[in-house]
Design a protein around this motif. Structure first.
Motif, PDB file in Angstrom:
ATOM      1  N   SER A 183       0.884  -1.167   0.000  1.00 42.32           N
ATOM      2  CA  SER A 183       0.000   0.000   0.000  1.00 42.32           C
ATOM      3  C   SER A 183       0.914   1.207   0.000  1.00 42.32           C
ATOM      4  CB  SER A 183      -0.924  -0.003   1.223  1.00 42.32           C
ATOM      5  OG  SER A 183      -0.186   0.005   2.419  1.00 42.32           O
TER       6      SER A 183
ATOM      7  N   PRO B  32       1.312   4.758   1.451  1.00 43.95           N
ATOM      8  CA  PRO B  32       0.753   5.547   2.546  1.00 43.95           C
ATOM      9  C   PRO B  32       0.731   7.050   2.255  1.00 43.95           C
ATOM     10  CG  PRO B  32       2.961   4.866   3.103  1.00 43.95           C
ATOM     11  CD  PRO B  32       2.635   4.238   1.774  1.00 43.95           C
ATOM     12  N   ALA B  33       0.002   7.414   1.187  1.00 42.21           N
ATOM     13  CA  ALA B  33      -0.130   8.826   0.827  1.00 42.21           C
ATOM     14  C   ALA B  33      -1.522   9.052   0.253  1.00 42.21           C
ATOM     15  CB  ALA B  33       0.928   9.211  -0.203  1.00 42.21           C
ATOM     16  N   GLU B  34      -2.161  10.115   0.662  1.00 40.67           N
ATOM     17  CA  GLU B  34      -3.513  10.434   0.183  1.00 40.67           C
ATOM     18  C   GLU B  34      -3.543  10.547  -1.341  1.00 40.67           C
ATOM     19  OE1 GLU B  34      -6.620  14.111   0.624  1.00 40.67           O
ATOM     20  OE2 GLU B  34      -5.464  13.535   2.403  1.00 40.67           O
ATOM     21  N   GLU B  35      -2.482  11.094  -1.925  1.00 45.37           N
ATOM     22  CA  GLU B  35      -2.408  11.272  -3.382  1.00 45.37           C
ATOM     23  C   GLU B  35      -2.362   9.949  -4.143  1.00 45.37           C
ATOM     24  OE1 GLU B  35      -0.616  14.413  -1.008  1.00 45.37           O
ATOM     25  OE2 GLU B  35       0.098  12.372  -1.310  1.00 45.37           O
TER      26      GLU B  35
ATOM     27  N   GLY C 268      -4.475   7.637  -4.058  1.00 42.48           N
ATOM     28  CA  GLY C 268      -5.814   7.182  -4.431  1.00 42.48           C
ATOM     29  C   GLY C 268      -6.071   5.761  -3.984  1.00 42.48           C
ATOM     30  N   HIS C 269      -6.564   4.935  -4.928  1.00 41.54           N
ATOM     31  CA  HIS C 269      -6.870   3.533  -4.605  1.00 41.54           C
ATOM     32  C   HIS C 269      -5.625   2.753  -4.164  1.00 41.54           C
ATOM     33  CE1 HIS C 269     -10.983   3.835  -5.818  1.00 41.54           C
ATOM     34  NE2 HIS C 269     -10.678   4.139  -7.068  1.00 41.54           N
TER      35      HIS C 269
ATOM     36  N   ALA D 164      -3.577   3.550  -2.067  1.00 44.55           N
ATOM     37  CA  ALA D 164      -3.349   3.675  -0.628  1.00 44.55           C
ATOM     38  C   ALA D 164      -3.906   2.463   0.119  1.00 44.55           C
ATOM     39  CB  ALA D 164      -3.978   4.966  -0.099  1.00 44.55           C
ATOM     40  N   ARG D 165      -4.815   1.745  -0.534  1.00 47.43           N
ATOM     41  CA  ARG D 165      -5.363   0.519   0.058  1.00 47.43           C
ATOM     42  C   ARG D 165      -4.398  -0.644  -0.191  1.00 47.43           C
ATOM     43  NH1 ARG D 165     -10.984   0.848  -3.120  1.00 47.43           N
ATOM     44  NH2 ARG D 165     -11.604   2.926  -2.432  1.00 47.43           N
TER      45      ARG D 165
ATOM     46  N   ASN E 157       7.081   3.634   5.774  1.00 45.11           N
ATOM     47  CA  ASN E 157       5.778   4.283   5.569  1.00 45.11           C
ATOM     48  C   ASN E 157       5.767   5.755   5.961  1.00 45.11           C
ATOM     49  OD1 ASN E 157       4.561   2.003   4.521  1.00 45.11           O
ATOM     50  ND2 ASN E 157       3.784   1.319   6.502  1.00 45.11           N
TER      51      ASN E 157
END
Length: 147
Positions: A28, A30-33, A35-36, A38-39, A90
């Motif tokens: 995954s 670990p950054a908002e940018e 998007g998917h 990040a899962r 992370n």
């Protein structure tokens, strides 16, 4: 395995070998940018490591193919890359397990191994395919100094 053609790197070494390998791993970003991405999700990564040098070892190899596979496949196959906190972090974007960072990390692992060999071969390129349509190539800048 399908025969593949990879972008080649220019160098002046006498020998070049390429090792192909696959490994299945989850990660995954670990950054908002991200998007998917990040899962937690997984890929069947396909890697090609290019090693070059001028001298063979005492077995007549530039490097044993099995040793390269052991370094990467045995370490990362069927793992969660984020758990490899010795190479991924992370909290540091330069160490998130993105395709770019995984390619660079493969280089770092292989080159550290090669630095300990008597014939001092050089990893000149890592090609890492994450999906059928997405890949990254990592070439260390220091490899250019051998030309």
């Amino acid at each position: 395995m399908i025969q593949q053609i990879y972008p080649s790197v220019q160098h002046s070494f006498q020998y070049e070998l390429n090792k192909d390998m696959q490994f299945a791993a989850a990660h995954s970003i670990p950054a908002e940018e991200a998007g998917h991405c990040a899962r937690v999700h997984g890929h069947t990564y396909f890697a090609n490591v290019t090693i070059a040098g001028d001298e063979l070892d005492s077995s007549g190899f530039l490097v044993n193919f099995a040793a390269v596979k052991k370094l990467i496949h045995n370490r990362f196959d069927h793992t969660y890359l984020n758990d490899h906190t010795d190479v991924f972090d992370n909290n540091d974007p330069n160490r998130f397990p993105t395709t770019e960072v995984v390619a660079r990390t493969i280089y770092e692992i292989v080159q550290a191994f090669l630095d300990e060999t008597p014939n001092k071969a050089t990893c000149v390129q890592v090609f890492l395919r994450e999906t059928p349509t997405s890949y990254c190539i990592y070439r260390p800048k220091k490899a250019a100094s051998h030309d």
